[in-house]
Design a protein around this motif. Structure first.
Motif, PDB file in Angstrom:
ATOM      1  N   PRO A  34       0.868  -0.972   0.323  1.00  0.00           N
ATOM      2  CA  PRO A  34       0.039  -0.505   0.077  1.00  0.00           C
ATOM      3  C   PRO A  34       1.035   1.207  -0.232  1.00  0.00           C
ATOM      4  CG  PRO A  34       0.228  -0.866   2.343  1.00  0.00           C
ATOM      5  CD  PRO A  34       1.043  -2.068   1.129  1.00  0.00           C
ATOM      6  N   THR A  35       2.075   1.192   0.637  1.00  0.00           N
ATOM      7  CA  THR A  35       3.136   2.681   0.030  1.00  0.00           C
ATOM      8  C   THR A  35       3.793   2.129  -0.615  1.00  0.00           C
ATOM      9  OG1 THR A  35       4.483   1.861   2.224  1.00  0.00           O
ATOM     10  CG2 THR A  35       2.818   2.471   3.004  1.00  0.00           C
ATOM     11  N   LYS A  36       4.499   2.422  -1.025  1.00  0.00           N
ATOM     12  CA  LYS A  36       5.827   3.271  -1.630  1.00  0.00           C
ATOM     13  C   LYS A  36       7.112   2.746  -0.937  1.00  0.00           C
ATOM     14  CE  LYS A  36       6.007   5.288  -6.743  1.00  0.00           C
ATOM     15  NZ  LYS A  36       5.875   6.327  -6.880  1.00  0.00           N
ATOM     16  N   GLN A  37       7.174   3.490   0.390  1.00  0.00           N
ATOM     17  CA  GLN A  37       8.269   2.769   0.635  1.00  0.00           C
ATOM     18  C   GLN A  37       8.320   1.638   1.502  1.00  0.00           C
ATOM     19  OE1 GLN A  37       7.418   5.300   4.711  1.00  0.00           O
ATOM     20  NE2 GLN A  37       9.106   4.147   5.872  1.00  0.00           N
ATOM     21  N   ALA A  38       7.181   0.653   1.489  1.00  0.00           N
ATOM     22  CA  ALA A  38       7.947  -0.283   1.277  1.00  0.00           C
ATOM     23  C   ALA A  38       8.423  -1.479   0.956  1.00  0.00           C
ATOM     24  CB  ALA A  38       6.707  -1.020   1.600  1.00  0.00           C
ATOM     25  N   CYS A  39       8.719  -0.837  -0.800  1.00  0.00           N
ATOM     26  CA  CYS A  39       9.199  -1.435  -1.182  1.00  0.00           C
ATOM     27  C   CYS A  39      10.926  -1.105  -1.514  1.00  0.00           C
ATOM     28  CB  CYS A  39       9.141  -0.684  -3.039  1.00  0.00           C
ATOM     29  SG  CYS A  39       7.703  -1.294  -3.068  1.00  0.00           S
ATOM     30  N   LEU A  40      11.290  -0.219  -0.024  1.00  0.00           N
ATOM     31  CA  LEU A  40      12.660  -0.010   0.380  1.00  0.00           C
ATOM     32  C   LEU A  40      13.680  -1.664   0.246  1.00  0.00           C
ATOM     33  CD1 LEU A  40      15.298   1.959   0.506  1.00  0.00           C
ATOM     34  CD2 LEU A  40      13.757   1.947   2.897  1.00  0.00           C
ATOM     35  N   LEU A  41      13.448  -2.482   0.908  1.00  0.00           N
ATOM     36  CA  LEU A  41      13.791  -2.827   0.925  1.00  0.00           C
ATOM     37  C   LEU A  41      14.502  -4.237  -0.223  1.00  0.00           C
ATOM     38  CD1 LEU A  41      13.964  -2.957   4.096  1.00  0.00           C
ATOM     39  CD2 LEU A  41      13.910  -5.343   4.321  1.00  0.00           C
ATOM     40  N   PRO A  42      13.429  -4.480  -1.217  1.00  0.00           N
ATOM     41  CA  PRO A  42      13.165  -4.750  -2.232  1.00  0.00           C
ATOM     42  C   PRO A  42      14.150  -4.049  -3.306  1.00  0.00           C
ATOM     43  CG  PRO A  42      11.361  -4.859  -1.634  1.00  0.00           C
ATOM     44  CD  PRO A  42      11.401  -4.214  -0.668  1.00  0.00           C
ATOM     45  N   ALA A  43      13.901  -3.118  -3.135  1.00  0.00           N
ATOM     46  CA  ALA A  43      14.873  -1.959  -4.492  1.00  0.00           C
ATOM     47  C   ALA A  43      16.154  -2.434  -3.755  1.00  0.00           C
ATOM     48  CB  ALA A  43      13.966  -0.061  -4.087  1.00  0.00           C
ATOM     49  N   LEU A  44      16.458  -2.166  -2.671  1.00  0.00           N
ATOM     50  CA  LEU A  44      17.821  -1.919  -1.988  1.00  0.00           C
ATOM     51  C   LEU A  44      18.103  -3.655  -2.647  1.00  0.00           C
ATOM     52  CD1 LEU A  44      17.273  -0.804   1.333  1.00  0.00           C
ATOM     53  CD2 LEU A  44      18.914   0.293  -0.781  1.00  0.00           C
ATOM     54  N   TRP A  45      17.904  -4.427  -2.484  1.00  0.00           N
ATOM     55  CA  TRP A  45      18.237  -5.694  -3.227  1.00  0.00           C
ATOM     56  C   TRP A  45      18.591  -5.345  -4.904  1.00  0.00           C
ATOM     57  CZ3 TRP A  45      20.518  -8.959  -0.683  1.00  0.00           C
ATOM     58  CH2 TRP A  45      20.178  -9.785   0.403  1.00  0.00           C
ATOM     59  N   ILE A  46      17.651  -5.172  -5.167  1.00  0.00           N
ATOM     60  CA  ILE A  46      17.926  -5.059  -7.108  1.00  0.00           C
ATOM     61  C   ILE A  46      18.836  -4.603  -7.424  1.00  0.00           C
ATOM     62  CG2 ILE A  46      16.733  -3.726  -9.133  1.00  0.00           C
ATOM     63  CD1 ILE A  46      14.288  -4.749  -7.650  1.00  0.00           C
ATOM     64  N   VAL A  47      19.634  -3.162  -5.649  1.00  0.00           N
ATOM     65  CA  VAL A  47      20.639  -2.416  -6.590  1.00  0.00           C
ATOM     66  C   VAL A  47      21.630  -3.220  -6.456  1.00  0.00           C
ATOM     67  CG1 VAL A  47      21.799  -0.219  -5.464  1.00  0.00           C
ATOM     68  CG2 VAL A  47      19.666   0.052  -5.694  1.00  0.00           C
ATOM     69  N   GLN A  48      22.017  -4.067  -5.594  1.00  0.00           N
ATOM     70  CA  GLN A  48      23.321  -4.796  -4.732  1.00  0.00           C
ATOM     71  C   GLN A  48      22.542  -6.138  -5.806  1.00  0.00           C
ATOM     72  OE1 GLN A  48      24.184  -4.926  -0.847  1.00  0.00           O
ATOM     73  NE2 GLN A  48      24.165  -7.468  -1.249  1.00  0.00           N
ATOM     74  N   GLU A  49      21.927  -6.554  -6.473  1.00  0.00           N
ATOM     75  CA  GLU A  49      22.301  -8.014  -7.023  1.00  0.00           C
ATOM     76  C   GLU A  49      22.905  -7.420  -8.917  1.00  0.00           C
ATOM     77  OE1 GLU A  49      18.296  -9.295  -8.256  1.00  0.00           O
ATOM     78  OE2 GLU A  49      18.737 -10.098  -6.421  1.00  0.00           O
ATOM     79  N   GLU A  50      22.193  -5.681  -8.999  1.00  0.00           N
ATOM     80  CA  GLU A  50      22.607  -4.966 -10.821  1.00  0.00           C
ATOM     81  C   GLU A  50      24.414  -4.494  -9.799  1.00  0.00           C
ATOM     82  OE1 GLU A  50      21.148  -4.765 -13.311  1.00  0.00           O
ATOM     83  OE2 GLU A  50      19.600  -5.715 -12.555  1.00  0.00           O
ATOM     84  N   ARG A  51      24.762  -4.012  -9.303  1.00  0.00           N
ATOM     85  CA  ARG A  51      25.735  -3.137  -8.370  1.00  0.00           C
ATOM     86  C   ARG A  51      26.819  -3.752  -8.083  1.00  0.00           C
ATOM     87  NH1 ARG A  51      24.632   1.553 -11.398  1.00  0.00           N
ATOM     88  NH2 ARG A  51      23.006   0.875 -13.121  1.00  0.00           N
ATOM     89  N   GLY A  52      26.658  -5.412  -6.762  1.00  0.00           N
ATOM     90  CA  GLY A  52      26.989  -5.706  -5.879  1.00  0.00           C
ATOM     91  C   GLY A  52      27.523  -5.047  -5.282  1.00  0.00           C
ATOM     92  N   TRP A  53      27.477  -3.933  -4.204  1.00  0.00           N
ATOM     93  CA  TRP A  53      26.851  -2.552  -3.436  1.00  0.00           C
ATOM     94  C   TRP A  53      26.282  -1.756  -3.764  1.00  0.00           C
ATOM     95  CZ3 TRP A  53      30.022   1.841  -2.130  1.00  0.00           C
ATOM     96  CH2 TRP A  53      30.448   2.508  -3.167  1.00  0.00           C
ATOM     97  N   ILE A  54      25.725  -0.641  -2.484  1.00  0.00           N
ATOM     98  CA  ILE A  54      25.271  -0.002  -2.602  1.00  0.00           C
ATOM     99  C   ILE A  54      25.542   1.156  -2.574  1.00  0.00           C
ATOM    100  CG2 ILE A  54      22.504   0.952  -1.852  1.00  0.00           C
ATOM    101  CD1 ILE A  54      21.996  -2.060  -1.003  1.00  0.00           C
ATOM    102  N   SER A  55      25.976   2.007  -3.636  1.00  0.00           N
ATOM    103  CA  SER A  55      27.156   3.310  -3.045  1.00  0.00           C
ATOM    104  C   SER A  55      26.203   4.456  -2.663  1.00  0.00           C
ATOM    105  CB  SER A  55      27.227   4.025  -4.515  1.00  0.00           C
ATOM    106  OG  SER A  55      26.646   4.305  -5.555  1.00  0.00           O
ATOM    107  N   PRO A  56      26.631   5.682  -2.672  1.00  0.00           N
ATOM    108  CA  PRO A  56      25.704   7.065  -1.882  1.00  0.00           C
ATOM    109  C   PRO A  56      24.928   7.343  -2.806  1.00  0.00           C
ATOM    110  CG  PRO A  56      27.697   6.219  -0.783  1.00  0.00           C
ATOM    111  CD  PRO A  56      28.157   5.787  -1.513  1.00  0.00           C
ATOM    112  N   ALA A  57      25.622   7.188  -3.932  1.00  0.00           N
ATOM    113  CA  ALA A  57      24.831   7.989  -5.331  1.00  0.00           C
ATOM    114  C   ALA A  57      23.356   6.694  -5.995  1.00  0.00           C
ATOM    115  CB  ALA A  57      25.346   8.045  -6.470  1.00  0.00           C
ATOM    116  N   ALA A  58      23.507   5.763  -5.090  1.00  0.00           N
ATOM    117  CA  ALA A  58      22.463   4.707  -5.875  1.00  0.00           C
ATOM    118  C   ALA A  58      21.520   4.901  -4.678  1.00  0.00           C
ATOM    119  CB  ALA A  58      23.228   2.688  -5.788  1.00  0.00           C
ATOM    120  N   MET A  59      22.055   5.415  -2.973  1.00  0.00           N
ATOM    121  CA  MET A  59      21.201   5.432  -2.105  1.00  0.00           C
ATOM    122  C   MET A  59      20.368   6.690  -2.876  1.00  0.00           C
ATOM    123  SD  MET A  59      22.839   4.791   1.362  1.00  0.00           S
ATOM    124  CE  MET A  59      24.130   3.516   1.347  1.00  0.00           C
ATOM    125  N   ALA A  60      20.719   7.686  -3.298  1.00  0.00           N
ATOM    126  CA  ALA A  60      20.034   8.815  -3.250  1.00  0.00           C
ATOM    127  C   ALA A  60      18.960   8.865  -4.132  1.00  0.00           C
ATOM    128  CB  ALA A  60      21.128  10.103  -4.026  1.00  0.00           C
TER     129      ALA A  60
END
Ligand code: FMN
Ligand code: SF4
Ligand code: FES
Lengths: 171, 434
Positions: A34-60
């Motif tokens: 029901p909220t976009k915020q709830a997609c945060l953990l899955p979104a971070l998993w996507i970043v890590q799968e794509e880039r290997g880590w989560i950079s400050p720019a990716a967090m932004a």
């Protein structure tokens, strides 16, 4: 920061993660919550799968995509131990050393892993960039001591003798 | 990866009947084995009748607290016009516990079916299954099973043709033991740090996204379809000792036993038989020293206590501990109790969410004091200091992680004081302050 102070490694300009396929994966998540915020953990998993880590720019970028602030995203990223806030070796090895595994000899598995990967010490990356080994808490497989996670491969009943053979599979 | 052992003759296999049988992982395979009949039956019943049936079975939560499941469901408001949620707790991170993992690996549809039944009982359209991030293989298996269940119409907009919507969403954790605590889990799904919430409000009033929510453990939910198919009376009859503990239960046994693994026995089963027969007993030449029976968060039992205890909620309490998640950490006479409780303290210090001072500071200092003891730098007053710290960590915090850290330490000092004293007697020279 001046070069004399030891400049922070300059990051390559940030290529957005959420374009093409990753974007589609993210958007497929929206209707599930029901909220976009709830997609945060899955979104971070996507970043890590794509880039290997989560950079400050990716967090932004995640913050922008989900309508949050970068500081908020950082606060969440750092709460969870599985998100990498720094680049890691090509293969990331997590070995359990909590009491049940300790009773079954996990210390020797750690030693074998450090020796065979050339890491030498927990938490470091081998000189060839191939492996990072860290110690983790209970992996939920205590009856199959000692379990290790190599990237996404969960390997049970690891003994020091099995370590070289297992590592040979990760070039 | 296969399942390591065929059932022992003394096991009562209900939940674990298809462990090791990869054919049970598909929708068609599960239906062939009698699956989804429980859900079909449930959807033909009223939520109230369903709750009554589960109440009558005596089923209690298998996640740690042992709260009666039917009663928990009955706390959900009726006709309040709000969305309701079910959370399935598959965060299984309690040291010594590895049973939910096997349920998801071998019988994913049993869990999906149980979730769907519970959704109908509590008036929820969505169930989030929160799976710890490290469970990569169970996640994949669950993902395939959920897709299969949707494809066959068992869940989705018109679950089993009932006209009811039941959605099952998998949510992957990212490494945090504390997210197994129910309100931390809800925060984590909401995209927040996994900090437990102050209660009240309880989840049934304001839980996930502020809406009425029920949270249940994997094993609890997987038991529900069996209860519906075979009846509450059958389940209630599965009891060897105290009538307040019914049904079968999966016990994870690990540490110093010959055959570690999961064993499913009827409530009230003798702990001695579980350790010495089903789990193969001690290694040659070794004797039992201690058991932590509830995952790591409960008091240690010494040999006499463990050998005389019955495996149910009351039986373990009677012998000075708690059932918790029913994961046995078995230690033989080669185990160093001081090191093992130190390692557990380190676990809790690492996993504390750091909201409460007693927990954040208490787990950290406990770890440091035990560490200096192990390094031969303990001080005579350290045991009293540890007990005092533990006292301050018990019953004073937002969640019970803090109490969980204290339990094995206090009981360890009480029951194995000699081992701590030996470290202190060996302490070399002037102790350095930490
Ligand atoms: C620190 C902490 C960790 C917990 N971890 C888990 C867990 O991993 N799995 C689980 O089912 N319950 C866990 N629990 C218990 C849950 O809070 C909750 O009681 C349970 O999931 C309810 O389900 P049940 O009634 O079916 O047992 C934990 C509790 C605490 C305080
Ligand atoms: S007791 Fe510990 S883990 Fe629980 S809320 Fe307080 S600080 Fe967090
Ligand atoms: S203690 Fe190592 S997997 Fe549980």
């Amino acid at each position: 920061m001046s070069a004399a102070q030891g400049a922070a490694p300059t990051e390559a300009p940030h290529e957005p993660v959420f374009a093409g396929k990753p974007r589609e994966r993210l958007e497929a998540l929206f209707p599930k919550y029901p909220t976009k915020q709830a997609c945060l953990l899955p979104a971070l998993w996507i970043v890590q799968e794509e880039r290997g880590w989560i950079s400050p720019a990716a967090m932004a970028e995640v913050a922008t995509v989900l309508g949050l602030t970068p500081a908020y995203v950082r606060g969440v990223v750092t709460f969870y131990t599985m998100y990498h806030t720094h680049p890691v070796g090509r293969h990331f090895i997590q070995v359990c050393t909590t009491s049940p595994c300790h009773l079954c000899g996990s210390d020797d598995v750690v030693k074998a892993l450090l020796k065979e990967t050339g890491c030498g010490e927990l938490g470091t990356t081998s000189a060839d960039g191939r492996f990072t080994v860290i110690e983790v808490e209970c992996l939920g497989a205590c009856g199959f001591a000692t379990p290790i996670l190599v990237d996404n491969d969960f390997i049970e009943s690891v003994t020091p003798e099995r370590v070289p053979g297992i590592l040979a599979g990760y070039r | 990866m296969g399942y390591p052992h065929p059932p022992h003759a003394k096991e009562s296999v209900v939940l674990s009947k298809h462990f090791g049988d990869a054919g049970a992982r598909t929708y068609a395979g599960w239906v062939e084995r009698g699956g989804y009949e429980g859900l079909k039956k449930a959807l033909g019943m009223t939520p109230d009748a369903l709750i009554e049936e589960v109440k009558a079975s005596g089923l209690r939560g298998r996640g740690g607290a042992g709260f009666p499941t039917g009663l928990k469901w009955s706390f959900m408001p009726k006709n309040d016009g709000k969305p309701h949620y079910l959370c399935c707790n598959a965060d299984e991170s309690e040291p010594g516990t590895f049973k939910d993992r096997e349920i998801m690996r071998w019988t994913p549809h049993a869990l999906i079916e149980g979730c769907a039944v519970a959704c109908h009982a509590i008036g929820a359209e969505t169930c989030y299954i929160y799976i710890r991030g490290e469970f990569t293989e169970p996640y994949k298996i669950m993902e395939a099973a959920v897709a299969d269940a949707y494809k066959n119409g068992a869940v989705g907009a018109n679950a089993m043709g009932s006209g009811k919507r039941i959605d099952i969403v998998l949510h992957r954790g990212a490494g945090a033991y504390i997210c197994g605590e129910e309100t931390a889990l809800m925060n984590s799904i909401e995209g927040k740090r996994g900090n437990p919430r102050i209660k009240p409000p309880f989840p049934a009033a304001a839980g996930l996204f502020g809406m009425p929510t029920t949270i249940n453990n994997v094993e609890t939910l997987a038991a529900v379809p069996h209860i519906l198919m075979r009846g509450a009376a059958w389940y209630k009859g599965l009891c060897l000792s105290n009538p307040k503990s019914t049904g079968t239960k999966l016990w994870s046994v690990c540490g110093h036993v010959m055959k570690p693994g999961n064993f499913e026995v009827t409530m009230g089963f003798p702990m001695k038989d579980l350790i010495y027969e089903l789990a193969g007993g001690m290694r040659p030449g070794r004797t039992l020293k201690a058991v932590i029976p509830g995952g790591s968060s409960v008091p240690l039992m010494n040999r006499e206590e463990a050998e005389s205890a019955l495996c149910d909620y009351e039986g373990v309490v009677e012998k000075g501990s708690m059932l918790g998640s029913a994961g046995f950490i078995v230690m033989d006479d080669s185990a160093d109790i001081v090191y093992e409780v130190y390692r557990l303290a380190k676990f809790y210090a690492h996993e504390s969410c750091a909201q409460c001072t007693q927990c954040r500071e208490g787990t950290a200092w406990t770890t440091k004091i035990l560490e200096r003891m192990l390094h031969g730098q303990g001080k005579p007053e350290d045991l009293d200091l540890l007990l005092d710290l533990s006292d301050n960590m018990t019953g004073k915090t937002i969640c019970v992680l803090s109490d969980s850290c204290a339990a094995p330490i206090v009981s360890g000092i009480k029951k194995f004081r000699g081992e701590f004293d030996a470290y202190l007697a060996r302490a070399k020279g002037p102790a350095v302050a930490v």
